[in-house]
Design a protein around this motif. Structure first.
Motif, PDB file in Angstrom:
ATOM      1  N   GLY A 104       0.867  -1.071   0.068  1.00 28.37           N
ATOM      2  CA  GLY A 104      -0.041   0.112   0.045  1.00 28.37           C
ATOM      3  C   GLY A 104       0.824   1.400   0.151  1.00 28.37           C
ATOM      4  O   GLY A 104       0.740   2.057  -0.754  1.00 28.37           O
ATOM      5  N   HIS A 105       1.736   1.344   0.801  1.00 25.89           N
ATOM      6  CA  HIS A 105       2.523   2.269   0.778  1.00 25.89           C
ATOM      7  C   HIS A 105       3.532   2.696  -0.411  1.00 25.89           C
ATOM      8  O   HIS A 105       3.969   3.664  -0.738  1.00 25.89           O
ATOM      9  CB  HIS A 105       3.831   2.376   2.029  1.00 25.89           C
ATOM     10  N   LEU A 106       3.701   1.644  -1.042  1.00 25.32           N
ATOM     11  CA  LEU A 106       4.350   1.596  -2.362  1.00 25.32           C
ATOM     12  C   LEU A 106       3.534   1.808  -3.473  1.00 25.32           C
ATOM     13  O   LEU A 106       3.813   1.888  -4.566  1.00 25.32           O
ATOM     14  CB  LEU A 106       5.200   0.413  -2.505  1.00 25.32           C
TER      15      LEU A 106
ATOM     16  N   THR B 216      -1.469  -5.497  -7.228  1.00 27.93           N
ATOM     17  CA  THR B 216      -0.928  -6.642  -6.524  1.00 27.93           C
ATOM     18  C   THR B 216      -1.778  -6.865  -5.348  1.00 27.93           C
ATOM     19  O   THR B 216      -2.345  -8.029  -4.939  1.00 27.93           O
ATOM     20  CB  THR B 216       0.335  -6.363  -6.040  1.00 27.93           C
ATOM     21  N   ILE B 217      -2.224  -5.985  -4.532  1.00 33.71           N
ATOM     22  CA  ILE B 217      -3.007  -5.936  -3.408  1.00 33.71           C
ATOM     23  C   ILE B 217      -4.553  -6.493  -3.985  1.00 33.71           C
ATOM     24  O   ILE B 217      -5.049  -7.542  -3.232  1.00 33.71           O
ATOM     25  CB  ILE B 217      -3.561  -4.687  -2.672  1.00 33.71           C
ATOM     26  N   ARG B 218      -4.986  -5.973  -4.840  1.00 31.33           N
ATOM     27  CA  ARG B 218      -6.312  -6.038  -5.488  1.00 31.33           C
ATOM     28  C   ARG B 218      -6.402  -7.757  -5.999  1.00 31.33           C
ATOM     29  O   ARG B 218      -7.362  -8.447  -5.439  1.00 31.33           O
ATOM     30  CB  ARG B 218      -6.711  -5.488  -6.550  1.00 31.33           C
TER      31      ARG B 218
ATOM     32  N   PHE C 287      -7.146  -2.122   0.999  1.00 28.82           N
ATOM     33  CA  PHE C 287      -8.047  -2.566   0.010  1.00 28.82           C
ATOM     34  C   PHE C 287      -8.927  -1.630  -0.779  1.00 28.82           C
ATOM     35  O   PHE C 287      -9.302  -1.470  -1.855  1.00 28.82           O
ATOM     36  CB  PHE C 287      -9.029  -3.931   0.692  1.00 28.82           C
ATOM     37  N   ALA C 288      -9.257  -0.746   0.058  1.00 31.43           N
ATOM     38  CA  ALA C 288     -10.258   0.478  -0.480  1.00 31.43           C
ATOM     39  C   ALA C 288      -9.551   0.950  -1.637  1.00 31.43           C
ATOM     40  O   ALA C 288      -9.962   1.589  -2.593  1.00 31.43           O
ATOM     41  CB  ALA C 288     -10.880   1.062   0.775  1.00 31.43           C
ATOM     42  N   TRP C 289      -8.409   1.615  -1.241  1.00 32.85           N
ATOM     43  CA  TRP C 289      -7.541   2.070  -2.040  1.00 32.85           C
ATOM     44  C   TRP C 289      -7.217   1.532  -3.564  1.00 32.85           C
ATOM     45  O   TRP C 289      -7.184   1.890  -4.768  1.00 32.85           O
ATOM     46  CB  TRP C 289      -6.204   2.789  -1.706  1.00 32.85           C
ATOM     47  N   ALA C 290      -7.006   0.013  -3.131  1.00 32.51           N
ATOM     48  CA  ALA C 290      -6.506  -0.872  -4.339  1.00 32.51           C
ATOM     49  C   ALA C 290      -7.855  -0.969  -5.218  1.00 32.51           C
ATOM     50  O   ALA C 290      -7.807  -0.651  -6.542  1.00 32.51           O
ATOM     51  CB  ALA C 290      -6.227  -2.077  -3.910  1.00 32.51           C
TER      52      ALA C 290
ATOM     53  N   GLU D 239     -17.846  -0.596  -6.123  1.00 35.98           N
ATOM     54  CA  GLU D 239     -18.807  -1.400  -5.466  1.00 35.98           C
ATOM     55  C   GLU D 239     -17.767  -2.108  -4.422  1.00 35.98           C
ATOM     56  O   GLU D 239     -18.673  -2.247  -3.481  1.00 35.98           O
ATOM     57  CB  GLU D 239     -19.378  -2.269  -6.348  1.00 35.98           C
ATOM     58  N   ARG D 240     -16.752  -2.561  -4.808  1.00 39.99           N
ATOM     59  CA  ARG D 240     -15.956  -3.298  -3.807  1.00 39.99           C
ATOM     60  C   ARG D 240     -15.218  -2.472  -2.640  1.00 39.99           C
ATOM     61  O   ARG D 240     -14.882  -2.709  -1.529  1.00 39.99           O
ATOM     62  CB  ARG D 240     -14.614  -3.951  -4.440  1.00 39.99           C
TER      63      ARG D 240
END
Length: 92
Positions: free
Chosen positions: A46-48, A53-55, A78-81, A89-90
Motif C-alpha cells: 500500500g505504501h509503495l 498486487t493488493i487487489r 483494499f479500499a484504495w486498491a 462497488e468493492r
C-alpha cells in the motif's frame, strides 16, 4: 532482534521496499502467524502504491481468512486498491 522486529523498524523509517523484502523472505521461516505477516506485506504494498498486487493477490484473503481486527487494519489498503481499479462497488 528478530526479523519481524527488523521489518517493523524498516516500516518506521519509511523503508517500505526493504520491509517488504524482509517480510516476503520470512515466508518459509515463520509460519506461526502468517496472517500477521500478510497484513504487514499488504501495508508495505500500500505504501509503495502497488494497488494491482493488493487487489489481485490478497483480496480473497480479506473475504475469507482474515479476522475482524485484521480486516479493520487492512481495509484502507483494499479500499484504495479497488478505488484505483475503478471498482467502486468493492470500495464500499
Amino acid at each position: 532482534m528478530t526479523l519481524k522486529d527488523n521489518g517493523k523498524w524498516y516500516e518506521q523509517l519509511g523503508e517500505w521496499s526493504r520491509a517488504l523484502s524482509l517480510y516476503e523472505s520470512t515466508e518459509t521461516e515463520d509460519n506461526g502467524n502468517d496472517l500477521e505477516r500478510l497484513s504487514a506485506i499488504i501495508r508495505c504494498y500500500g505504501h509503495l502504491e502497488h494497488w494491482e498486487t493488493i487487489r489481485t493477490e490478497f483480496a480473497s484473503l480479506f473475504d475469507t481468512k482474515m479476522t475482524l481486527a485484521e480486516r479493520q487494519e487492512t481495509a484502507l489498503w483494499f479500499a484504495w486498491a479497488f478505488y484505483h481499479a475503478h471498482d467502486f462497488e468493492r470500495v464500499k
